[in-house]
Scaffold this active site. Sequence first.
Site, short mmCIF file in Angstrom:
data_model
loop_
_atom_site.label_atom_id
_atom_site.label_comp_id
_atom_site.label_asym_id
_atom_site.label_seq_id
_atom_site.Cartn_x
_atom_site.Cartn_y
_atom_site.Cartn_z
N LYS A 71 0.83 -1.21 0.00
CA LYS A 71 0.00 0.00 0.00
C LYS A 71 0.86 1.27 0.00
O LYS A 71 0.61 2.20 -0.76
CB LYS A 71 -0.93 -0.02 1.21
CG LYS A 71 -1.88 1.17 1.28
CD LYS A 71 -2.89 1.03 2.40
CE LYS A 71 -2.26 1.05 3.77
NZ LYS A 71 -1.75 -0.24 4.24
N THR A 73 3.97 1.42 -0.99
CA THR A 73 4.64 1.42 -2.29
C THR A 73 3.75 2.01 -3.37
O THR A 73 4.19 2.81 -4.21
CB THR A 73 5.04 -0.02 -2.66
OG1 THR A 73 5.82 -0.58 -1.59
CG2 THR A 73 5.85 -0.07 -3.94
N ARG A 94 2.77 8.03 6.86
CA ARG A 94 3.09 7.85 8.28
C ARG A 94 4.57 7.51 8.44
O ARG A 94 5.21 7.02 7.51
CB ARG A 94 2.25 6.71 8.87
CG ARG A 94 0.77 7.00 8.95
CD ARG A 94 0.00 5.76 9.40
NE ARG A 94 0.16 4.68 8.44
CZ ARG A 94 -0.03 3.40 8.71
NH1 ARG A 94 -0.37 3.04 9.94
NH2 ARG A 94 0.10 2.48 7.79
N LYS A 105 6.78 -7.39 9.66
CA LYS A 105 6.19 -6.79 8.46
C LYS A 105 7.19 -5.96 7.67
O LYS A 105 7.07 -5.79 6.47
CB LYS A 105 4.99 -5.93 8.87
CG LYS A 105 4.18 -5.40 7.69
CD LYS A 105 2.92 -4.72 8.20
CE LYS A 105 2.13 -4.15 7.03
NZ LYS A 105 2.79 -2.98 6.44
N ALA A 273 -3.12 1.15 12.42
CA ALA A 273 -4.56 1.16 12.14
C ALA A 273 -5.29 0.01 12.81
O ALA A 273 -6.51 0.06 12.94
CB ALA A 273 -4.80 1.11 10.64
N PHE A 301 -3.32 -0.68 7.00
CA PHE A 301 -3.95 -1.99 6.83
C PHE A 301 -5.09 -1.92 5.82
O PHE A 301 -5.06 -1.11 4.90
CB PHE A 301 -4.39 -2.57 8.17
CG PHE A 301 -3.24 -3.08 9.01
CD1 PHE A 301 -2.45 -4.12 8.56
CD2 PHE A 301 -2.94 -2.51 10.23
CE1 PHE A 301 -1.37 -4.59 9.31
CE2 PHE A 301 -1.88 -2.97 10.99
CZ PHE A 301 -1.10 -4.02 10.53
N PHE A 381 2.89 -8.48 -8.77
CA PHE A 381 3.97 -9.27 -8.18
C PHE A 381 4.48 -10.27 -9.22
O PHE A 381 3.71 -10.72 -10.08
CB PHE A 381 3.49 -10.02 -6.94
CG PHE A 381 3.50 -9.20 -5.67
CD1 PHE A 381 4.49 -9.37 -4.72
CD2 PHE A 381 2.51 -8.26 -5.44
CE1 PHE A 381 4.51 -8.62 -3.56
CE2 PHE A 381 2.52 -7.50 -4.28
CZ PHE A 381 3.52 -7.69 -3.33
N TRP A 410 6.64 -0.91 -8.54
CA TRP A 410 7.76 -1.52 -7.81
C TRP A 410 8.94 -1.74 -8.75
O TRP A 410 10.08 -1.43 -8.41
CB TRP A 410 7.32 -2.86 -7.18
CG TRP A 410 8.35 -3.42 -6.25
CD1 TRP A 410 8.43 -3.24 -4.90
CD2 TRP A 410 9.46 -4.27 -6.60
NE1 TRP A 410 9.52 -3.91 -4.38
CE2 TRP A 410 10.18 -4.54 -5.41
CE3 TRP A 410 9.93 -4.81 -7.80
CZ2 TRP A 410 11.32 -5.34 -5.38
CZ3 TRP A 410 11.07 -5.61 -7.80
CH2 TRP A 410 11.75 -5.87 -6.59
#
Length: 556
Positions: A71, A73, A94, A105, A273, A301, A381, A410
């Site tokens: 998210k 990214t 953030r 994570k 979150a 999240f 991905f 990405w």
Amino acid sequence: MTTDIEVARTVTLKKIGEIADKAGIPAESVFTHGRHLAKLDLDYVEQLRGKPDGHLILVTAINPTPPGEGKTTTTIGLGDALNRIGKRAVVALREPSLGPVFGRKGGATGGGRAQVAPMEAINLHFTGDFHAITAAHNLLAAMLDNHIYWGNALDIDLRAITWRRVADVNDRALRKITIGLGEGENGLPRETGFDITVASEVMAILCLADDLVDLQARLARIVVARKRDGTPVTAGDLQAAGAMAALLRDAIQPNLVQTLEHNPVLVHGGPFANIAHGCNSVIATRTAMKLGDFAVTEAGFGADLGAEKFFDIKCRSAGLTPSAVVIVATLRALKYQGGAPLKNVTEPNAEILARGLASLGRHIENMQRYGVPVVVGINHFAGDTDAEHAQLAKFCADKFGVKAIVCRHWAKGSAGAEELAHEVVALTQKTSNFAPLYALDLPLKDKIETIARSIYHAGGIALSARAEKDLARFEREGWNNLPVCIAKTPYSFSADETLLGAPEGHILPVREVRLSAGAGFVVAICGNVMTMPGLPRAPSANLIHLDAHGRIEGLF
């Protein structure tokens, strides 16, 4: 495979003064922290208020797999792509917590070609904001215990102290502790515990405050305990708010950094979150809206947590109107929601993907409920198939009239998110009919139930006896007009992380409620969610080290 930190090190960053100049920020309003970090003068931020607002774009996501879905990214890639197509865009994010950085994570600076930099500094100490928040929070705890030690003039009931201490690491051993052991000079023994700094009400206050005056007023309203007669004791009663504000004087200034494509980014504040309200600071978001024609921000999240709180807490409190919502989806997360084991989510499987699409549909429906235009960004991905991308896009178009766009930021940076950028621009030409989910004059219990039924599709809520009693007390004391902040697992619409997909009719168990009077909301803690996480069996910290030249290695 090239790591994110290796990609970041291939880029020569510009001096932060050049980034400020690109954003139109005068040099005298930039307080540099070395070559590549800076804080912005609050007087300058205040002067921006007279400027028109740019479009506010929220990037949210479906319920994630444990490693996350990109998210942040995508937020960075979209910001870069908007600048690439000739728009003036500023990203507002953030700050990372050391909990995920050293835990499971990872950091919060994006990945691949869509990163903010310098990623090592941002992911670790940055400009010291989290340290200041931790110090301010724990100063209040120390002043509370000190007041009791020196006679307890406020007649505080030791059994009714609610203010815990905080640390910005995952440390399950600190969840429940006993302090004051030993002789009388060490204070009075009592049970307490630690939360992680990102769950601190001080963090939430810094992220929701308008300015220094509002910050200090909110700090004074923090309820830390109750007297023997049941009345609340505040930070103001302990005369602690002024000293706390002094510790936060610099931390409230938004931080300026850059993307790998040298576009401006404001990184400020960092509540989680799943256990807090999950949004960066109001000050940073407003500043981004003044500096750019587009301000791209994120909420933590899945949309059931971060986006709901962004709309019902942050936007309502700050008077913000979002122009569009991007929902980040990945094939792997949808297969996870469809029942595939985590180890198999990269394998093509149209049937499992079809089951998982119900989860994405729920998120789209929820976002449309707020009256804001929606687009789905498919974060690509390796191993994704064109056929499954097409299956996802057809589902979104046929059922909800929403575009789903494959994004390769990405791997390709801004060039990989151009199509998404064009669609976001198109959506901002539509009217946003934004409205919060519930009215503030509803009883607190009804607000919790409204979120549970409308967003989670629960059959209802189950309040513990303690939660029921505390909600009634909050209502009597006049806190009934506050919004609510749900703390629950991010992996499911329910409070059970194993209940995947789009469950219906489940019950949301509320075991505890906490009053955050300074932040301006009531926290409902659901299921077994913890406000102090623990480290996994093999934490990321095991891999982080310095090389012979002092460079940080192993940081993603």
